[in-house]
Design a protein around this motif. Structure first.
Motif, short mmCIF file in Angstrom:
data_model
loop_
_atom_site.label_atom_id
_atom_site.label_comp_id
_atom_site.label_asym_id
_atom_site.label_seq_id
_atom_site.Cartn_x
_atom_site.Cartn_y
_atom_site.Cartn_z
N PRO A 70 40.88 -47.69 97.39
CA PRO A 70 41.91 -46.72 97.30
C PRO A 70 42.22 -45.84 96.09
O PRO A 70 42.07 -46.46 94.90
CB PRO A 70 43.19 -47.46 97.79
N PRO A 74 49.18 -50.00 93.34
CA PRO A 74 50.58 -50.38 93.10
C PRO A 74 50.73 -50.62 91.70
O PRO A 74 49.89 -51.38 91.04
CB PRO A 74 50.73 -51.90 93.94
N VAL A 95 53.27 -41.86 91.72
CA VAL A 95 53.72 -41.41 93.29
C VAL A 95 54.96 -42.17 93.34
O VAL A 95 54.91 -43.30 93.15
CB VAL A 95 52.82 -41.56 94.18
N HIS A 97 57.45 -40.91 96.07
CA HIS A 97 58.14 -40.37 97.32
C HIS A 97 56.84 -40.11 98.22
O HIS A 97 55.83 -39.66 97.67
CB HIS A 97 58.80 -39.32 97.18
N TYR A 98 57.02 -40.21 99.49
CA TYR A 98 56.05 -39.91 100.60
C TYR A 98 56.41 -38.83 101.53
O TYR A 98 55.89 -38.74 102.58
CB TYR A 98 55.52 -41.15 101.19
N ARG A 99 57.36 -38.20 101.27
CA ARG A 99 57.85 -37.05 101.88
C ARG A 99 58.40 -35.85 101.31
O ARG A 99 59.40 -36.02 100.29
CB ARG A 99 58.80 -37.52 103.13
N LEU A 100 58.42 -34.61 101.82
CA LEU A 100 59.09 -33.68 101.28
C LEU A 100 59.90 -33.32 102.50
O LEU A 100 59.75 -33.26 103.81
CB LEU A 100 58.26 -32.35 100.84
N LEU A 121 53.47 -46.05 93.32
CA LEU A 121 52.06 -45.96 93.22
C LEU A 121 51.59 -45.19 92.04
O LEU A 121 51.96 -44.19 91.90
CB LEU A 121 51.35 -45.70 94.64
N VAL B 34 47.26 -51.24 99.65
CA VAL B 34 48.11 -49.94 99.56
C VAL B 34 48.19 -49.71 101.11
O VAL B 34 47.41 -49.68 101.85
CB VAL B 34 47.42 -48.79 98.83
N MET B 38 42.44 -47.90 103.12
CA MET B 38 41.58 -48.81 103.57
C MET B 38 40.55 -49.05 102.18
O MET B 38 40.28 -48.00 101.66
CB MET B 38 40.76 -48.46 104.73
N ALA B 89 54.66 -30.89 104.84
CA ALA B 89 55.52 -31.64 104.05
C ALA B 89 56.22 -32.79 104.73
O ALA B 89 56.39 -33.50 103.67
CB ALA B 89 56.84 -30.55 104.22
N LYS B 90 56.01 -33.07 105.71
CA LYS B 90 56.62 -34.56 106.18
C LYS B 90 55.63 -35.95 105.74
O LYS B 90 56.05 -36.84 105.92
CB LYS B 90 56.84 -34.60 107.63
N GLU B 91 54.73 -35.53 105.43
CA GLU B 91 53.44 -36.58 105.20
C GLU B 91 53.03 -36.71 103.79
O GLU B 91 51.74 -36.96 103.70
CB GLU B 91 52.65 -36.76 106.23
N CYS B 92 53.72 -35.99 102.84
CA CYS B 92 52.90 -36.04 101.24
C CYS B 92 53.40 -37.13 100.55
O CYS B 92 54.42 -37.21 100.31
CB CYS B 92 53.52 -34.59 101.00
N ALA B 93 52.52 -37.38 99.88
CA ALA B 93 52.70 -38.46 98.60
C ALA B 93 52.80 -37.69 97.51
O ALA B 93 52.13 -36.65 97.20
CB ALA B 93 51.49 -39.06 98.36
N MET B 156 45.16 -37.07 101.33
CA MET B 156 46.27 -38.21 101.63
C MET B 156 47.15 -37.61 102.68
O MET B 156 47.76 -36.39 102.35
CB MET B 156 46.69 -38.54 100.34
N TRP B 158 50.45 -39.28 104.70
CA TRP B 158 51.28 -40.32 104.68
C TRP B 158 51.53 -40.78 106.24
O TRP B 158 52.52 -40.34 106.59
CB TRP B 158 52.47 -40.15 103.92
N MET B 160 52.48 -43.08 109.48
CA MET B 160 53.52 -44.16 109.93
C MET B 160 52.35 -45.20 110.59
O MET B 160 52.44 -46.38 110.05
CB MET B 160 54.60 -43.81 110.56
N GLU B 170 45.01 -42.70 103.27
CA GLU B 170 43.94 -41.63 102.35
C GLU B 170 42.61 -41.54 103.25
O GLU B 170 42.16 -42.68 104.04
CB GLU B 170 43.46 -42.49 101.39
#
Lengths: 493, 493
Positions: A70, A74, A95, A97-100, A121, B34, B38, B89-93, B156, B158, B160, B170
């Motif tokens: 990856p 961490p 890193v 946060h995981y969302r905008l 991370l 993480v 994987m 935007a909803k799934e960004c690191a 990447m 993000w 769920m 990733e």
């Protein structure tokens, strides 16, 4: 003449600016919108692909296999090896946060504060920690060893001062990570991989290198020994071009990686890691290129031969094609990469300058007189020598010429370097002379204090204790104390 | 028998668990430390390398060149294309800091609050924005077009709910980004690359695919048209395996990318992008494999032939080597990858099960009786059929057998899929039948409302308007309104 060429800074005027100019003008790379990160353009990337292809083959011949681990690590992993975290924590992209989410006024997006990670991370600066955390589950008995994985990937180190290829916040590299049953085996592996790098540098890049071992101060963070190949650039500075680390049991202990030996007793595993990066492209450029542009070693040149017709009349083009087609086919059949540039929107003079700038090793030009005489003009990029030859036997000639160029640029670089390796026993003389570059073979008392003093007063560092150089007794040139080692000291990139 | 094999869940019992089991037990990949990311293990990565090698060749044949663009993208870039930001935007690191520091109590490291970025950077979920911001400087006149770059990299998103290869936070992929002078040329490029993907899927992966165009709802964020290849897994569900997007002038306008046409007037550029990812490995596994493990298409199998000796007495090993060496050499000379497994620490039964699990297409076994008779046992993994043949002519036989297997698993997958493509005009019938999987060819009124209703009530989605299927007139099976298109609806991964 090509406008680009005229603008290339001369090496003698400003070596550093010459390099920066050349990277951009030869279409290798450019600065991106992200601070310290470059875009590697198709021509530059093609060189990297050729490097990868050969290195990958050499790694696999040693028994290493590719895998992928990856990108994100961490934060807590980094802390598990004390020296490692010390070495890398200060330059990590984190890193959090995981969302905008859309801003309330719809003027753009902002970080969504409700999407905060429990543990931050970091973008991998190197992968020892995540890999050893994985190896823990792969290694159970001596039968699982040695374990040798390599990955080709991107890494990130937040550098304050960046330069294309030499030092960028993001770079591409390969990192090999191996696990062994014994200390001897791991040490042997680390040294074997250094030899692979040296062979690649000398035989493929045509870059002569000094092999050696780093001083404690210059070691990789977490290593017991760091082996290095050091190349000399045309300004006499050293460029560390590849490193191979003997990691001892540091990571095995940090991540609790043990195996059952033949007596069924648990033992910690011994480790190495080794890597080269897109920095090699910087070494390639700075070793061979000249005021006309790149000089590429034939074995790594994306285009090895360019053929340019000079036909003033359209009816000549048919004859040109008739002459050139069998040459192109014969060269390609020999595995030589050929470009035939008959574009009519650029004048020959522009093309000549452009392919010189791009470092194409051999140029063939076919003019009206050649058509009459059954000849072709051959220019070799390394010496810029031109000659007119019969078309008969031209493919064999070009094939041999490519080998000659490969050999010649290596010999030239080696002669240049060898003339700048100085034995030096006097610190005052050293301080004066080091300003002009060169590798200085000096006696050193083995202390970090002396090393720091030299660095502070001259910006030069101990590059390595070189292999193949006699470790004569002597006294440290700075302190006059008995020497522990004979080392190479130089200013470096 | 191999312990691992016994533990592999049967497809009929739990298809989803079978897949997860197989990925781990066949040594393809495993969950990392993480979340959602994987580790691709050497055997899995070797399949990816084979895929890359072939795809890369096919891309280059279309004129595309490789390049590399930065991993991190300024947050503001994302907002420049309205639909694009909405989609990603909803799934960004999000990288917010560039340094860690030691905690005061020395118990580890923490984010250094003084090292906060002025503008946050996101880890690329896809690279349209940073690439079009770069293309702006590369494109000036019609002579600079078409511009066709591809990059192999990590991205990447993000997610769920993640599953190895199918949906991971990733993943590795390639993304092609092209710029053209005209709309027609860009549309043609997008369709051409879809055909490249379809050819690769069918001829290399042996996975039959439906080619088609997505509904508006299912389009890539920022595209005018998304073309797709859809494969059917053994549970009848669809797996979107590759997409190619016609982006119109959306990104050219967002990043102000214009070129001077032949009349010297500025015009916006037309764009495409296209990508496939490590998801293809998921498609490969789920299309062909069985309750004994992987079934790999010979063209992508890291090991194509395994040779296992069964020698009870040590003195037989010499004879085995004498028989086997010329076979290995002859197969390798044909470019076939052979593994000779004479390890003495595993019983033949364990090896048999292990290579079945790993999907090696052909197994050759040499036992004591074979040595007497000049024969060898051949097993093909796809049908598990065994036969004993003379050693004479065995290499030609194996070479042909590999081709037969490649063809057979494609035909088998195609027959399976074709038997599960249903024409359906009745929504009640559809709702019942779709639970068991399959592709449903239905009339659709073209509205997003109907599409949403179907999804809500059946979890099935419109996969595409398929090419090569007659667009007969008809009425929407849900609303009874006149149909706008005949589409394929299915549950999907």
């Amino acid at each position: 003449m090509a406008k680009e060429l005229k603008e290339l800074t001369k090496r003698a005027d400003n070596y550093s600016q010459w390099f920066n100019d050349l990277v951009v003008k030869a279409d290798l790379a450019e600065q991106s919108a992200v601070r310290g990160c470059m875009v590697i353009k198709p021509y530059g990337y093609a060189i990297w692909e050729k490097m990868q292809q050969q290195l990958d083959k050499m790694f696999k011949e040693t028994g290493a296999q590719n895998a992928y681990f990856p990108l994100l690590i961490p934060k807590s992993f980094l802390s598990k090896e004390a020296e490692h975290v010390e070495g890398f924590a200060k330059e990590c992209a984190v890193v959090t946060h995981y969302r905008l989410r859309a801003k309330e006024d719809k003027s753009g997006v902002e970080v969504d504060p409700t999407a905060k990670l429990e543990e931050e991370l970091i973008v991998r600066p190197t992968s020892e920690t995540i890999i050893w955390n994985t190896y823990k589950n792969w290694i159970h008995s001596w039968r699982d060893l040695p374990l040798m994985c390599n990955q080709w990937c991107n890494v990130m180190r937040w550098e304050m001062r960046t330069r294309p290829f030499l030092r960028t916040s993001e770079f591409l590299w390969q990192e090999g990570h191996t696990a062994h049953a014994t200390r001897e085996e791991a040490e042997e592996e680390a040294q074997k991989m250094l030899k692979v790098y040296a062979k690649f540098a000398e035989e493929w890049m045509a870059v002569p290198v000094v092999q050696g071992v780093k001083s404690e101060t210059e070691r990789f963070a977490g290593a017991l020994d760091t082996y290095t190949i050091e190349a000399m650039m045309q300004d006499g500075k050293a460029l560390q071009s590849g490193t191979s680390h003997f990691l001892g049991q540091n990571f095995a202990k940090a991540f609790e990686v043990t195996y059952l030996n033949k007596e069924n007793k648990p033992e910690y595993v011994w480790a190495t890691s080794w890597g080269v990066s897109t920095r090699l492209i910087g070494a390639l450029i700075m070793t061979h290129s000249d005021d006309n542009g790149l000089v590429l070693p034939p074995r790594l040149a994306p285009i090895q031969v360019v053929i340019i017709p000079i036909a003033t009349k359209p009816e000549q083009m048919e004859q040109v094609n008739k002459e050139v087609t069998p040459i192109i086919e014969a060269l390609r059949a020999k595995g030589i990469t050929v470009k035939f540039d008959d574009a009519d929107n650029k004048r020959p003079g522009f093309k000549f300058a452009d392919y010189e700038l791009k470092g194409v090793p051999v140029r063939l030009v076919l003019g009206a007189r050649d058509l009459e005489n059954g000849t072709i003009e051959v220019m070799r990029r390394d010496t810029l020598e031109k000659e007119t030859r019969s078309i008969d036997g031209i493919t064999e000639y070009v094939e041999q010429l490519l080998e000659d160029i490969q050999k010649n640029i290596f010999e030239k670089a080696k002669a240049y370097r060898d003339a700048r390796i100085y034995e030096c026993e006097n610190y005052e003389e050293f301080k004066e002379k080091v300003k002009d570059g060169g590798f200085f073979l000096c006696h050193w008392d083995g202390t970090a204090e002396t090393e720091a003093k030299i660095k502070e007063e001259t910006q030069a560092t101990i590059r390595c204790v070189p292999f193949g150089v006699e470790q004569t007794p002597g006294v440290d040139m700075v302190t006059g104390k008995p020497a522990k080692a004979r080392v190479i000291i130089a200013r470096s990139y």
